[in-house]
Design a protein around this motif. Structure first.
Motif, PDB file in Angstrom:
ATOM      1  N   LYS A 142      47.277  39.842  46.532  1.00 50.04           N
ATOM      2  CA  LYS A 142      48.739  39.937  46.574  1.00 50.04           C
ATOM      3  C   LYS A 142      49.395  39.813  45.197  1.00 50.04           C
ATOM      4  O   LYS A 142      50.261  40.616  44.837  1.00 50.04           O
ATOM      5  N   VAL A 143      49.021  38.805  44.419  1.00 51.17           N
ATOM      6  CA  VAL A 143      49.713  38.574  43.150  1.00 51.17           C
ATOM      7  C   VAL A 143      49.452  39.711  42.167  1.00 51.17           C
ATOM      8  O   VAL A 143      50.383  40.210  41.505  1.00 51.17           O
ATOM      9  N   GLN A 148      42.556  34.139  40.320  1.00 53.03           N
ATOM     10  CA  GLN A 148      41.985  33.159  41.250  1.00 53.03           C
ATOM     11  C   GLN A 148      42.007  33.694  42.680  1.00 53.03           C
ATOM     12  O   GLN A 148      41.013  33.616  43.407  1.00 53.03           O
ATOM     13  N   GLN A 149      43.155  34.215  43.074  1.00 47.46           N
ATOM     14  CA  GLN A 149      43.286  34.724  44.439  1.00 47.46           C
ATOM     15  C   GLN A 149      42.382  35.933  44.669  1.00 47.46           C
ATOM     16  O   GLN A 149      41.755  36.059  45.728  1.00 47.46           O
ATOM     17  N   ALA A 150      42.319  36.817  43.670  1.00 46.67           N
ATOM     18  CA  ALA A 150      41.509  38.025  43.839  1.00 46.67           C
ATOM     19  C   ALA A 150      40.031  37.688  43.966  1.00 46.67           C
ATOM     20  O   ALA A 150      39.301  38.320  44.756  1.00 46.67           O
ATOM     21  N   GLU A 207      42.394  20.942  30.809  1.00 48.30           N
ATOM     22  CA  GLU A 207      41.718  21.105  32.084  1.00 48.30           C
ATOM     23  C   GLU A 207      40.878  22.384  32.044  1.00 48.30           C
ATOM     24  O   GLU A 207      41.101  23.272  31.234  1.00 48.30           O
ATOM     25  N   ASP A 208      39.903  22.471  32.938  1.00 50.64           N
ATOM     26  CA  ASP A 208      39.046  23.650  32.985  1.00 50.64           C
ATOM     27  C   ASP A 208      39.866  24.896  33.305  1.00 50.64           C
ATOM     28  O   ASP A 208      40.772  24.869  34.149  1.00 50.64           O
ATOM     29  N   CYS A 209      39.542  26.007  32.636  1.00 46.51           N
ATOM     30  CA  CYS A 209      40.170  27.284  32.960  1.00 46.51           C
ATOM     31  C   CYS A 209      39.647  27.742  34.319  1.00 46.51           C
ATOM     32  O   CYS A 209      38.433  27.883  34.500  1.00 46.51           O
ATOM     33  N   TYR A 239      50.810  33.793  35.838  1.00 46.82           N
ATOM     34  CA  TYR A 239      50.691  34.687  36.985  1.00 46.82           C
ATOM     35  C   TYR A 239      49.332  35.392  36.979  1.00 46.82           C
ATOM     36  O   TYR A 239      48.742  35.634  38.034  1.00 46.82           O
ATOM     37  N   LEU A 240      48.858  35.735  35.786  1.00 43.64           N
ATOM     38  CA  LEU A 240      47.545  36.372  35.700  1.00 43.64           C
ATOM     39  C   LEU A 240      46.464  35.424  36.197  1.00 43.64           C
ATOM     40  O   LEU A 240      45.583  35.823  36.976  1.00 43.64           O
TER      41      LEU A 240
END
Length: 515
Positions: A357-358, A349-351, A287-289, A343-344
């Protein structure tokens, strides 16, 4: 702050939580032989970890019901004045599971840092060493300056929140001076709160504590498993007490020939290699990164994120924002193990969407901050031990001169690690040496395990350690893998080679390679 050579096990323990006998105690065979009064260890049920150890619940029993037991050993505060003041050294053990007539003795663990609490780390990952427990009592400890062993205290939680949010990669004179002032203030607070212990937390002091521990535990030889900085501690022990070395394994090996500047530059290269490997892995998936189309695109987007955060932080864990420094720290933490790469990816993605947060959770893990906002003393102890050990003191001018070399080694981590060399600015105690002496002529063989993808203690350090220990002492084994350390990687070749040596005394063939 520099990136510590932290143990894989300890890092996993914190991140997982965030993200989801009477003997005369006489000296060994070093030139500093001393006679000490006898003492008996009183083993009892373990209490809950102290705040300085990271807090939490008392350790759970091992599968089968074996309870963890804790005790306190008395050691001289000053090994040059062994009949003066004493300090407490906190110990933990799980007794051997096999037949008594097969028991070899105690196997003492140090999980690294420096600054990591062995009292909390060993039970968190005790099941990983079940095979070794068939013939050994598993034992670990809080080294002096750490946790409940005269733990170094510097700043409170509110102060540390601000300290770890600071701009650690200054872009102009004003930012540079602010960084210097913050480091100097932190170090001054360490002296204010822990001045009595600061001169006595050198690795040579901890090595003498281990020899006392060996005797109090009832062992003729020290059987030892050192990880990360624990390999340096083991090497120093072998130098001081070569004839007392039993079966010893060094994993995630510190290069003992490097001064702090060379060590930081090596880490820059190591973390950059780990980031390169992460980017390649992510973009090679079916799948795409989700964080980039090519390995270079992944790294370019991360670099842009950090530049943006330098200008404008994003919300992290309320009320704190994710700064450039916190994000860099969190990315570094995620590179300690391939198990963290997911987790990275999630954190990036979130950042990119404005949620830090992560990445902040990962940064908190590195800094020893728990969900309640309290800090263990891992970073305070890390600074105290490194500054007591390391003679060089670097100035901002030194860093400026070295920045091009650091940036060439790592576009992402170079500045961060270069400026981290200011960590001992205005430290109250002079450093002992440019680098540790680990020459150990006369020692039993020591198995030195190097990981080709290790970010925190690059692979070349294993060969340097084996050579420095001396001919016939250091035996090198190579693991072609990712992450900090090899034994806990799940690689069968590595675990079987280590187990055969520790359990049966069979030394692997020099140059053995596991992949």
């Amino acid at each position: 702050m520099p990136i510590p050579s932290r143990p894989r096990a300890a890092a996993l323990a914190v991140s997982a939580a965030l993200l989801s006998t009477s003997l005369a105690a006489c000296g060994g065979d070093s030139k500093d032989d001393v006679d000490l009064p006898s003492q008996t260890l009183s083993w009892k049920d373990c209490p809950a970890p102290s705040e300085s150890e990271g807090g939490g619940e008392p350790p759970s029993p091992l599968p089968g019901g074996t309870e963890w037991q804790c005790a306190t050993m008395k050691a001289p505060l000053d090994w040059d004045d062994p009949k003066g003041d004493t300090i407490d050294i906190a110990l933990i053990r799980a007794e051997a599971s096999g037949a008594e007539d097969k028991r070899i003795g105690s196997l003492i663990f140090n999980f690294g840092g420096p600054g990591g609490s062995g009292v909390t780390t060993l039970p968190a990952f005790g099941t990983d060493y079940a095979k070794l427990r068939t013939r050994y009592d598993l034992v670990s400890f809080d080294p002096r300056g750490v946790g409940r062993s005269a733990g170094v205290e510097c700043e409170d939680a509110e102060q540390l929140d601000k300290y770890f949010q600071q701009d650690s990669t200054p872009d102009d004179e004003a930012e540079r001076q602010k960084l210097v002032d913050n480091v100097s203030a932190f170090n001054g607070n360490c002296e204010k709160h822990s001045g009595k212990v600061l001169p006595h937390v050198r690795t040579t002091d901890a090595a003498r504590d281990m020899d006392l521990m060996r005797q109090v535990l009832g062992d003729d030889k020290l059987h030892y498993f050192g990880i990360s900085y624990g390999t340096e501690l083991g090497g120093v022990y072998a130098h001081l007490f070569p004839k007392k070395v039993g079966r010893a394994v060094f994993d995630g090996v510190v290069d003992p020939t490097e001064d702090p500047e060379q060590g930081s530059l090596g880490q820059a290269k190591g973390f950059q290699l780990a980031l390169d490997n992460y980017a390649k892995d992510c973009t090679s998936q079916v799948e795409d990164c989700p964080v980039g189309d090519t390995p270079q695109d992944v790294k370019d987007k991360i670099a842009k994120l950090l530049r943006d955060l330098d200008e404008k932080p994003i919300p992290g864990i309320f009320p704190r924002d994710l700064t450039q420094t916190a994000a860099t720290n969190g990315i570094a933490q995620s590179l300690y193990s391939k198990d963290f790469w997911e987790y990275l990816t999630e954190g990036l993605q979130q950042a990119y969407d404005g949620d830090g947060k992560v990445l902040m959770m990962l940064s908190d893990s590195m800094n020893g901050r728990n969900e309640d906002g309290q800090y263990s003393n891992i970073q305070a102890a890390n600074v105290a031990i490194n500054c007591a050990d390391d003679k060089p003191r670097y100035t901002p001018q030194d860093v400026e001169e070295k920045l091009p070399e650091f940036r060439a080694a790592s576009p992402l981590f170079g500045d961060y690690l270069a400026w981290g060399m200011l960590g001992c600015t205005d430290w109250a105690v002079g450093g002992a040496a440019d680098h540790p002496d680990v020459s150990a002529t006369g020692s039993a063989p020591i198995l030195v395990v190097g990981n080709t993808g290790d970010p925190a203690t690059p692979y070349e350090g294993a060969r340097k350690m084996a050579q420095a220990l001396g001919s016939g002492v250091g035996v090198e084994l190579t693991y072609k893998g990712q992450g900090h350390g090899a034994y806990d990687s799940g690689n069968k070749c590595v675990s079987e080679a280590v187990n055969r040596y520790l359990l049966e005394g069979t030394v692997p063939k020099e140059g053995t390679v596991c992949s």
